[in-house]
Write a protein that holds these residues in place. Structure first.
Motif, PDB file in Angstrom:
ATOM      1  N   LEU A  98       0.828  -1.202   0.000  1.00 57.14           N
ATOM      2  CA  LEU A  98       0.000   0.000   0.000  1.00 57.14           C
ATOM      3  C   LEU A  98       0.865   1.255   0.000  1.00 57.14           C
ATOM      4  CD1 LEU A  98      -2.902   0.988   0.020  1.00 57.14           C
ATOM      5  CD2 LEU A  98      -2.885   0.842   2.508  1.00 57.14           C
ATOM      6  N   SER A  99       1.922   1.253   0.793  1.00 53.65           N
ATOM      7  CA  SER A  99       2.819   2.407   0.869  1.00 53.65           C
ATOM      8  C   SER A  99       3.510   2.647  -0.467  1.00 53.65           C
ATOM      9  CB  SER A  99       3.856   2.175   1.969  1.00 53.65           C
ATOM     10  OG  SER A  99       4.748   3.255   2.048  1.00 53.65           O
ATOM     11  N   LEU A 100       3.931   1.563  -1.116  1.00 53.65           N
ATOM     12  CA  LEU A 100       4.613   1.672  -2.404  1.00 53.65           C
ATOM     13  C   LEU A 100       3.697   2.258  -3.469  1.00 53.65           C
ATOM     14  CD1 LEU A 100       7.110   1.030  -4.167  1.00 53.65           C
ATOM     15  CD2 LEU A 100       6.152  -1.252  -4.514  1.00 53.65           C
ATOM     16  N   PHE A 101       2.492   1.720  -3.572  1.00 54.32           N
ATOM     17  CA  PHE A 101       1.565   2.206  -4.588  1.00 54.32           C
ATOM     18  C   PHE A 101       1.083   3.621  -4.279  1.00 54.32           C
ATOM     19  CE2 PHE A 101       1.128  -2.389  -5.516  1.00 54.32           C
ATOM     20  CZ  PHE A 101       1.333  -2.345  -6.889  1.00 54.32           C
ATOM     21  N   ALA A 102       0.937   3.929  -2.993  1.00 53.75           N
ATOM     22  CA  ALA A 102       0.520   5.287  -2.618  1.00 53.75           C
ATOM     23  C   ALA A 102       1.565   6.310  -3.055  1.00 53.75           C
ATOM     24  CB  ALA A 102       0.287   5.366  -1.116  1.00 53.75           C
ATOM     25  N   LEU A 118      -6.367   0.146   5.331  1.00 52.48           N
ATOM     26  CA  LEU A 118      -6.317  -1.298   5.584  1.00 52.48           C
ATOM     27  C   LEU A 118      -7.414  -1.716   6.557  1.00 52.48           C
ATOM     28  CD1 LEU A 118      -2.462  -1.893   5.776  1.00 52.48           C
ATOM     29  CD2 LEU A 118      -4.021  -2.650   3.969  1.00 52.48           C
ATOM     30  N   ASP A 119      -7.682  -0.866   7.539  1.00 52.90           N
ATOM     31  CA  ASP A 119      -8.768  -1.144   8.477  1.00 52.90           C
ATOM     32  C   ASP A 119     -10.107  -1.141   7.748  1.00 52.90           C
ATOM     33  OD1 ASP A 119      -9.955  -1.639  10.954  1.00 52.90           O
ATOM     34  OD2 ASP A 119     -10.205   0.491  11.377  1.00 52.90           O
ATOM     35  N   LYS A 120     -10.264  -0.223   6.818  1.00 51.79           N
ATOM     36  CA  LYS A 120     -11.514  -0.090   6.080  1.00 51.79           C
ATOM     37  C   LYS A 120     -11.837  -1.358   5.277  1.00 51.79           C
ATOM     38  CE  LYS A 120     -12.345   3.923   4.351  1.00 51.79           C
ATOM     39  NZ  LYS A 120     -12.303   5.147   3.527  1.00 51.79           N
ATOM     40  N   VAL A 121     -10.790  -2.013   4.771  1.00 51.56           N
ATOM     41  CA  VAL A 121     -11.010  -3.231   3.985  1.00 51.56           C
ATOM     42  C   VAL A 121     -10.839  -4.500   4.828  1.00 51.56           C
ATOM     43  CG1 VAL A 121     -10.328  -2.102   1.839  1.00 51.56           C
ATOM     44  CG2 VAL A 121      -8.604  -3.357   3.156  1.00 51.56           C
ATOM     45  N   GLY A 122     -10.727  -4.312   6.155  1.00 50.86           N
ATOM     46  CA  GLY A 122     -10.685  -5.457   7.052  1.00 50.86           C
ATOM     47  C   GLY A 122      -9.368  -6.188   7.110  1.00 50.86           C
ATOM     48  N   LEU A 123      -8.251  -5.490   6.848  1.00 53.12           N
ATOM     49  CA  LEU A 123      -6.948  -6.142   6.808  1.00 53.12           C
ATOM     50  C   LEU A 123      -5.961  -5.569   7.824  1.00 53.12           C
ATOM     51  CD1 LEU A 123      -6.424  -6.469   2.934  1.00 53.12           C
ATOM     52  CD2 LEU A 123      -7.085  -8.272   4.539  1.00 53.12           C
ATOM     53  N   LEU A 124      -6.430  -4.759   8.745  1.00 54.83           N
ATOM     54  CA  LEU A 124      -5.504  -4.109   9.676  1.00 54.83           C
ATOM     55  C   LEU A 124      -4.727  -5.132  10.510  1.00 54.83           C
ATOM     56  CD1 LEU A 124      -4.397  -1.468  10.778  1.00 54.83           C
ATOM     57  CD2 LEU A 124      -6.286  -1.426  12.419  1.00 54.83           C
ATOM     58  N   SER A 125      -5.384  -6.198  10.922  1.00 56.05           N
ATOM     59  CA  SER A 125      -4.713  -7.203  11.757  1.00 56.05           C
ATOM     60  C   SER A 125      -3.653  -7.987  10.990  1.00 56.05           C
ATOM     61  CB  SER A 125      -5.738  -8.175  12.344  1.00 56.05           C
ATOM     62  OG  SER A 125      -6.374  -8.921  11.322  1.00 56.05           O
ATOM     63  N   ARG A 126      -3.709  -7.923   9.643  1.00 53.24           N
ATOM     64  CA  ARG A 126      -2.731  -8.613   8.801  1.00 53.24           C
ATOM     65  C   ARG A 126      -1.877  -7.632   8.011  1.00 53.24           C
ATOM     66  NH1 ARG A 126      -4.004 -13.907   7.389  1.00 53.24           N
ATOM     67  NH2 ARG A 126      -1.952 -13.848   6.377  1.00 53.24           N
ATOM     68  N   ARG A 141      -9.330  -7.491  -1.574  1.00 53.50           N
ATOM     69  CA  ARG A 141      -9.582  -6.367  -0.669  1.00 53.50           C
ATOM     70  C   ARG A 141      -8.362  -5.445  -0.581  1.00 53.50           C
ATOM     71  NH1 ARG A 141     -10.944  -8.527   4.692  1.00 53.50           N
ATOM     72  NH2 ARG A 141     -10.679 -10.664   3.996  1.00 53.50           N
ATOM     73  N   LEU A 142      -7.170  -6.036  -0.599  1.00 58.19           N
ATOM     74  CA  LEU A 142      -5.958  -5.210  -0.598  1.00 58.19           C
ATOM     75  C   LEU A 142      -5.865  -4.411  -1.894  1.00 58.19           C
ATOM     76  CD1 LEU A 142      -3.333  -4.226   0.613  1.00 58.19           C
ATOM     77  CD2 LEU A 142      -2.223  -6.325  -0.204  1.00 58.19           C
ATOM     78  N   ALA A 147      -6.368   0.948  -4.539  1.00 58.74           N
ATOM     79  CA  ALA A 147      -7.132   1.865  -5.404  1.00 58.74           C
ATOM     80  C   ALA A 147      -7.657   3.063  -4.627  1.00 58.74           C
ATOM     81  CB  ALA A 147      -8.290   1.118  -6.063  1.00 58.74           C
ATOM     82  N   LEU A 148      -7.846   2.907  -3.319  1.00 53.58           N
ATOM     83  CA  LEU A 148      -8.418   3.972  -2.487  1.00 53.58           C
ATOM     84  C   LEU A 148      -7.364   4.835  -1.801  1.00 53.58           C
ATOM     85  CD1 LEU A 148     -11.217   1.912  -0.697  1.00 53.58           C
ATOM     86  CD2 LEU A 148     -11.546   3.580  -2.535  1.00 53.58           C
ATOM     87  N   ALA A 149      -6.097   4.450  -1.924  1.00 46.26           N
ATOM     88  CA  ALA A 149      -5.036   5.086  -1.125  1.00 46.26           C
ATOM     89  C   ALA A 149      -4.979   6.593  -1.304  1.00 46.26           C
ATOM     90  CB  ALA A 149      -3.685   4.463  -1.469  1.00 46.26           C
TER      91      ALA A 149
END
Length: 220
Positions: A98-102, A118-126, A141-142, A147-149
């Protein structure tokens, strides 16, 4: 109301194949616009033209009331998209991807904002797990988080539930509905009528590159 996207007489041909023929439609702010059709109907070709990944043979595309071809950088800076399967780096973590694409968007996006996506797409814990360990639904979801970054106004999702199990499909459906409730305008393609009926307020049905019908889901 001025459309956020307006396509007029759009066509795309490859030698003897006409993939999209004389397509005209509009998407309005706040719409979840369903793009419905069987495989090969011309959905992905149309979405690729909306992102200027391929050039139309004829016709015009206006996004944010600007001609796409003349204002490509401006328009695409306000659009987020996942076309087919998201392209991710499997041996980087979700956060690193996410950081790279952002960073490629040209915007400075805080770490807290990326973790919020990441929390919004339910992946914060991973967030710090390698993408190689993710299920297909988690990768989807990632891809949407990527796409939303940069906080786009228009989100384009091409068959986001393809290849997912029922739980994965439900997760993507709920994510799209949540994004809609936040005021995002979303275009989502699918060959599953039941899915489009559950998430879209307006839809277009294509077959063999031709629009069959366009309108409110409730009336269609």
């Amino acid at each position: 109301m001025t459309p956020i996207l307006h396509v007029e007489h759009l066509s795309k041909s490859y030698k003897n194949l006409c993939a999209v023929k004389d397509l005209t439609f509009s998407v309005y702010p706040g719409d979840v616009f369903g793009f419905l059709g069987q495989n090969g109907a011309g959905k992905s070709t149309t979405l690729r033209m909306l992102l200027s990944l391929i050039s139309p043979s004829s016709g015009s595309i206006r996004i944010f009331d600007k001609d796409l071809l003349r204002n490509r950088s401006y328009v695409l800076s306000k659009v987020g998209a996942v076309i087919e399967k998201p392209d991710l780096y499997k041996y980087l973590s979700a956060y690193q991807n996410l950081s790279l694409f952002a960073s490629m968007s040209g915007k400075k996006i805080a770490k807290s904002k990326l973790l919020e996506q990441l929390d919004k797409v339910g992946l914060l814990s991973r967030a710090h797990s390698k993408v190689a360990t993710y299920s297909q639904g988690m990768k989807q979801r990632l891809g949407i988080a990527v796409a939303l970054a940069h906080d786009p106004e228009l989100v384009i999702l091409d068959e986001p539930t393809n290849g997912l199990d029922p739980q994965g499909i439900a997760d993507i459906r709920n994510l799209i509905l949540n994004l809609s409730s936040e005021g995002k305008t979303i275009i989502v393609s699918s060959h599953l009528l039941g899915e489009i009926e559950q998430i879209a307020n307006r839809m277009l049905v294509m077959d063999n590159g031709v629009k069959l019908v366009e309108g409110e889901v409730s009336t269609l």
